[in-house]
Design a protein around this motif. Structure first.
Motif, PDB file in Angstrom:
ATOM      1  N   SER A   2     -15.740  -6.685   5.463  1.00 42.59           N
ATOM      2  CA  SER A   2     -16.331  -6.593   4.201  1.00 42.59           C
ATOM      3  C   SER A   2     -16.357  -8.168   3.466  1.00 42.59           C
ATOM      4  O   SER A   2     -17.642  -8.593   2.856  1.00 42.59           O
ATOM      5  CB  SER A   2     -15.690  -5.703   3.225  1.00 42.59           C
ATOM      6  OG  SER A   2     -15.742  -4.440   3.601  1.00 42.59           O
ATOM      7  N   LEU A  20     -11.391  -4.703   5.630  1.00 42.42           N
ATOM      8  CA  LEU A  20     -11.580  -5.546   4.701  1.00 42.42           C
ATOM      9  C   LEU A  20     -11.987  -6.988   5.063  1.00 42.42           C
ATOM     10  O   LEU A  20     -12.805  -7.675   4.594  1.00 42.42           O
ATOM     11  CB  LEU A  20      -9.923  -5.590   4.259  1.00 42.42           C
ATOM     12  CG  LEU A  20      -9.454  -4.380   3.193  1.00 42.42           C
ATOM     13  CD1 LEU A  20      -7.931  -4.497   2.884  1.00 42.42           C
ATOM     14  CD2 LEU A  20     -10.504  -4.257   1.977  1.00 42.42           C
ATOM     15  N   PHE A  48       0.889  -1.304  -0.097  1.00 44.03           N
ATOM     16  CA  PHE A  48      -0.066  -0.042  -0.076  1.00 44.03           C
ATOM     17  C   PHE A  48       1.032   1.430  -0.069  1.00 44.03           C
ATOM     18  O   PHE A  48       0.718   2.095  -0.881  1.00 44.03           O
ATOM     19  CB  PHE A  48      -0.987  -0.028   1.200  1.00 44.03           C
ATOM     20  CG  PHE A  48      -1.972   1.068   1.068  1.00 44.03           C
ATOM     21  CD1 PHE A  48      -2.849   1.116   0.128  1.00 44.03           C
ATOM     22  CD2 PHE A  48      -2.022   2.080   1.913  1.00 44.03           C
ATOM     23  CE1 PHE A  48      -3.872   2.107   0.069  1.00 44.03           C
ATOM     24  CE2 PHE A  48      -3.019   3.278   2.056  1.00 44.03           C
ATOM     25  CZ  PHE A  48      -3.815   3.034   1.010  1.00 44.03           C
ATOM     26  N   PHE A  77      -7.290  12.722   1.273  1.00 43.38           N
ATOM     27  CA  PHE A  77      -7.667  13.528  -0.264  1.00 43.38           C
ATOM     28  C   PHE A  77      -7.621  15.074   0.073  1.00 43.38           C
ATOM     29  O   PHE A  77      -8.478  15.983  -0.148  1.00 43.38           O
ATOM     30  CB  PHE A  77      -8.849  13.304  -1.020  1.00 43.38           C
ATOM     31  CG  PHE A  77      -8.937  11.758  -1.743  1.00 43.38           C
ATOM     32  CD1 PHE A  77      -7.934  11.579  -2.724  1.00 43.38           C
ATOM     33  CD2 PHE A  77      -9.255  10.597  -0.823  1.00 43.38           C
ATOM     34  CE1 PHE A  77      -7.520  10.266  -3.265  1.00 43.38           C
ATOM     35  CE2 PHE A  77      -9.082   9.431  -1.571  1.00 43.38           C
ATOM     36  CZ  PHE A  77      -8.208   9.057  -2.559  1.00 43.38           C
TER      37      PHE A  77
HETATM   38  C1  HEM Z   1     -18.335   3.914   5.766  1.00 41.49           C
HETATM   39  C2  HEM Z   1     -17.516   3.598   4.992  1.00 41.49           C
HETATM   40  C3  HEM Z   1     -16.313   3.952   4.944  1.00 41.49           C
HETATM   41  C4  HEM Z   1     -15.467   5.381   4.854  1.00 41.49           C
HETATM   42  C5  HEM Z   1     -16.086   6.522   5.298  1.00 41.49           C
HETATM   43  C6  HEM Z   1     -14.007   4.932   4.571  1.00 41.49           C
HETATM   44  C7  HEM Z   1     -13.224   6.045   4.271  1.00 41.49           C
HETATM   45  C8  HEM Z   1     -12.001   5.811   3.793  1.00 41.49           C
HETATM   46  C9  HEM Z   1     -10.795   6.567   3.864  1.00 41.49           C
HETATM   47  C10 HEM Z   1     -10.960   8.239   4.533  1.00 41.49           C
HETATM   48  C11 HEM Z   1      -9.621   6.319   3.368  1.00 41.49           C
HETATM   49  C12 HEM Z   1      -8.304   6.777   2.908  1.00 41.49           C
HETATM   50  C13 HEM Z   1      -8.235   7.122   1.391  1.00 41.49           C
HETATM   51  C14 HEM Z   1      -7.025   7.935   1.046  1.00 41.49           C
HETATM   52  O1  HEM Z   1      -6.896   8.978   1.808  1.00 41.49           O
HETATM   53  O2  HEM Z   1      -6.524   7.344   0.246  1.00 41.49           O
HETATM   54  C15 HEM Z   1     -10.050   4.699   2.922  1.00 41.49           C
HETATM   55  C16 HEM Z   1      -9.106   3.855   2.159  1.00 41.49           C
HETATM   56  C17 HEM Z   1      -9.541   2.720   1.842  1.00 41.49           C
HETATM   57  N1  HEM Z   1     -10.836   1.957   2.360  1.00 41.49           N
HETATM   58 FE1  HEM Z   1     -12.355   2.921   3.180  1.00 41.49          FE
HETATM   59  N2  HEM Z   1     -13.919   3.724   3.839  1.00 41.49           N
HETATM   60  C18 HEM Z   1     -15.298   3.100   4.232  1.00 41.49           C
HETATM   61  C19 HEM Z   1     -15.775   1.788   3.930  1.00 41.49           C
HETATM   62  C20 HEM Z   1     -14.853   0.755   3.310  1.00 41.49           C
HETATM   63  C21 HEM Z   1     -15.259  -0.218   2.868  1.00 41.49           C
HETATM   64  C22 HEM Z   1     -16.831  -0.940   2.970  1.00 41.49           C
HETATM   65  C23 HEM Z   1     -14.246  -0.784   2.239  1.00 41.49           C
HETATM   66  C24 HEM Z   1     -14.262  -2.208   1.441  1.00 41.49           C
HETATM   67  C25 HEM Z   1     -13.481  -2.949   0.990  1.00 41.49           C
HETATM   68  C26 HEM Z   1     -13.067   0.135   2.319  1.00 41.49           C
HETATM   69  C27 HEM Z   1     -11.864  -0.112   1.805  1.00 41.49           C
HETATM   70  C28 HEM Z   1     -10.620   0.728   1.527  1.00 41.49           C
HETATM   71  C29 HEM Z   1      -9.588   0.608   1.132  1.00 41.49           C
HETATM   72  C30 HEM Z   1      -9.166  -0.825   0.428  1.00 41.49           C
HETATM   73  C31 HEM Z   1      -8.971   1.611   1.169  1.00 41.49           C
HETATM   74  C32 HEM Z   1      -7.252   1.897   0.635  1.00 41.49           C
HETATM   75  C33 HEM Z   1      -7.449   2.919  -0.326  1.00 41.49           C
HETATM   76  C34 HEM Z   1      -8.106   2.606  -1.535  1.00 41.49           C
HETATM   77  O3  HEM Z   1      -8.083   1.475  -2.217  1.00 41.49           O
HETATM   78  O4  HEM Z   1      -8.357   3.407  -2.364  1.00 41.49           O
HETATM   79  N3  HEM Z   1     -13.534   1.121   2.985  1.00 41.49           N
HETATM   80  N4  HEM Z   1     -11.271   4.286   3.316  1.00 41.49           N
END
Ligand code: HEM
Length: 308
Positions: free
Chosen positions: A98, A95, A58, A143
């Motif tokens: 989910s 993860l 990552f 972001f």
């Molecule tokens: C209520 C729901 C959620 C919120 C508010 C949230 C918020 C965030 C935030 C703020 C980041 C950082 C993004 C960055 O600055 O690069 C992030 C990254 C990430 N989130 Fe979540 N998330 C949520 C749900 C989920 C769910 C359901 C998954 C399911 C797989 C997930 C998977 C990831 C992954 C893999 C990243 C790494 C960055 C990327 O792939 O772009 N998130 N999330």
């Protein structure tokens, strides 16, 4: 000819029923929606499991590495405390949650393995709450960390937690239908983070005249190093120490052939709007689904246990 078409349609319907009835679905359109949504959600989650190797994949190597899988410039902060704790906490909990939630929404498992459903449910709720703690830690930097991004993250996380709480309260009161509805809301709203990505990329691809976005020099330095001053001379006060918080205006152009800084600015600029639109779509989408499936209940006389 029409007769042949009708009989082959009947054969397809019979085969489809043989697949979705044992899984626990009564209606084909219910099953089709479930399959598409869960397929996308599961596919996204599996493709991101590699991010659990935080330093290897990552945010690989150092903040100055251009090879990380995070959006450009994000790892500059994610490799600093307390943001490392926040993003690792988010990834390490959301993860697995989910993945587990996909099992939860298989109707036959819910009906025939109640204990599994119950234990799995508690694990998912705990992981989800922890994952939102992680979000609150990284929100000031995600972001661009602007008011739009923070507002969006606040709305999404609070509604997600609210829906989980309502779902928990409903099941404690033995209100099965309400419990199902709130769980579907929670996870359908959470799924808007996938649609948000698609909307962001679509908007940035078609945007004719890119906007401008303020970006701090330390983040730019993490991407450009010694080229920073050539491209953004206003960063001199950052290097001299006169203003460590110096920001400069960057053209937010995602399709720029060489500038990673402009791509980062584009993602920062579009994040709040794209994810907000996605959230609204999911907010209404799940209500339409709940409405469709409740009319099915009325017509068939079945109770909710046959629905995802
Ligand atoms: C209520 C729901 C959620 C919120 C508010 C949230 C918020 C965030 C935030 C703020 C980041 C950082 C993004 C960055 O600055 O690069 C992030 C990254 C990430 N989130 Fe979540 N998330 C949520 C749900 C989920 C769910 C359901 C998954 C399911 C797989 C997930 C998977 C990831 C992954 C893999 C990243 C790494 C960055 C990327 O792939 O772009 N998130 N999330």
């Amino acid at each position: 000819m029409a007769e042949i078409d009708r009989s082959s349609a009947n054969v397809i319907t019979r085969i489809a029923r043989k697949i979705y009835h044992p899984i626990g679905f009564t209606k084909g359109y219910n099953f089709a929606f479930w399959l598409v949504y869960l397929g996308v959600f599961l596919g996204f989650t599996i493709s991101r499991l590699q991010f659990l190797d935080f330093y290897g994949v990552f945010c690989s190597a150092t903040a100055k590495s251009a090879t990380s899988h995070a959006a450009p410039g994000e790892c500059f902060y994610f490799l600093q405390k307390p943001y490392t704790i926040g993003i690792v906490l988010h990834l390490a909990t959301i993860l697995p949650a989910s993945l587990l939630v996909c099992i939860q929404f298989i109707p036959v498992i819910r009906r025939k393995a109640t204990l599994l459903h119950r234990v799995n449910g508690y694990i998912i709720i705990i992981l989800s709450v922890l994952s939102m703690v992680g979000v609150y830690i990284i929100a000031p930097r995600t972001f661009g960390g602007g008011f739009d991004a923070q507002g969006l993250l606040g709305a999404l996380s609070v509604t997600f937690l609210w829906a989980l709480l309502m779902s928990y309260i409903s099941i404690k009161r033995r209100q099965i239908e309400q419990h199902r509805a709130w769980m579907l809301r929670a996870w359908f709203w959470a799924g808007s983070i996938i649609t948000g990505r698609l909307i962001a990329i679509l908007v940035l691809k078609v945007l004719k005249s890119p906007p401008y976005y303020a970006m701090p020099c330390d983040k730019i330095d993490s991407m450009l190093q010694d080229r920073t001053l050539d491209l953004y001379p206003e960063c001199l006060s950052f290097y001299s120490g006169a203003n460590p918080q110096q920001n400069v205006v960057v053209r937010a152009e995602f399709n720029h052939p060489t500038s990673v800084v402009e791509a980062a600015a584009a993602l920062d600029a579009v994040f709040g709007m794209a994810y907000f639109v996605a959230f609204l779509l999911h907010l209404f989408g799940v209500e339409i689904y709940l409405h469709l499936t409740s009319s099915e209940t009325r017509h068939s006389g079945h109770v909710s246990s046959s629905k995802p």
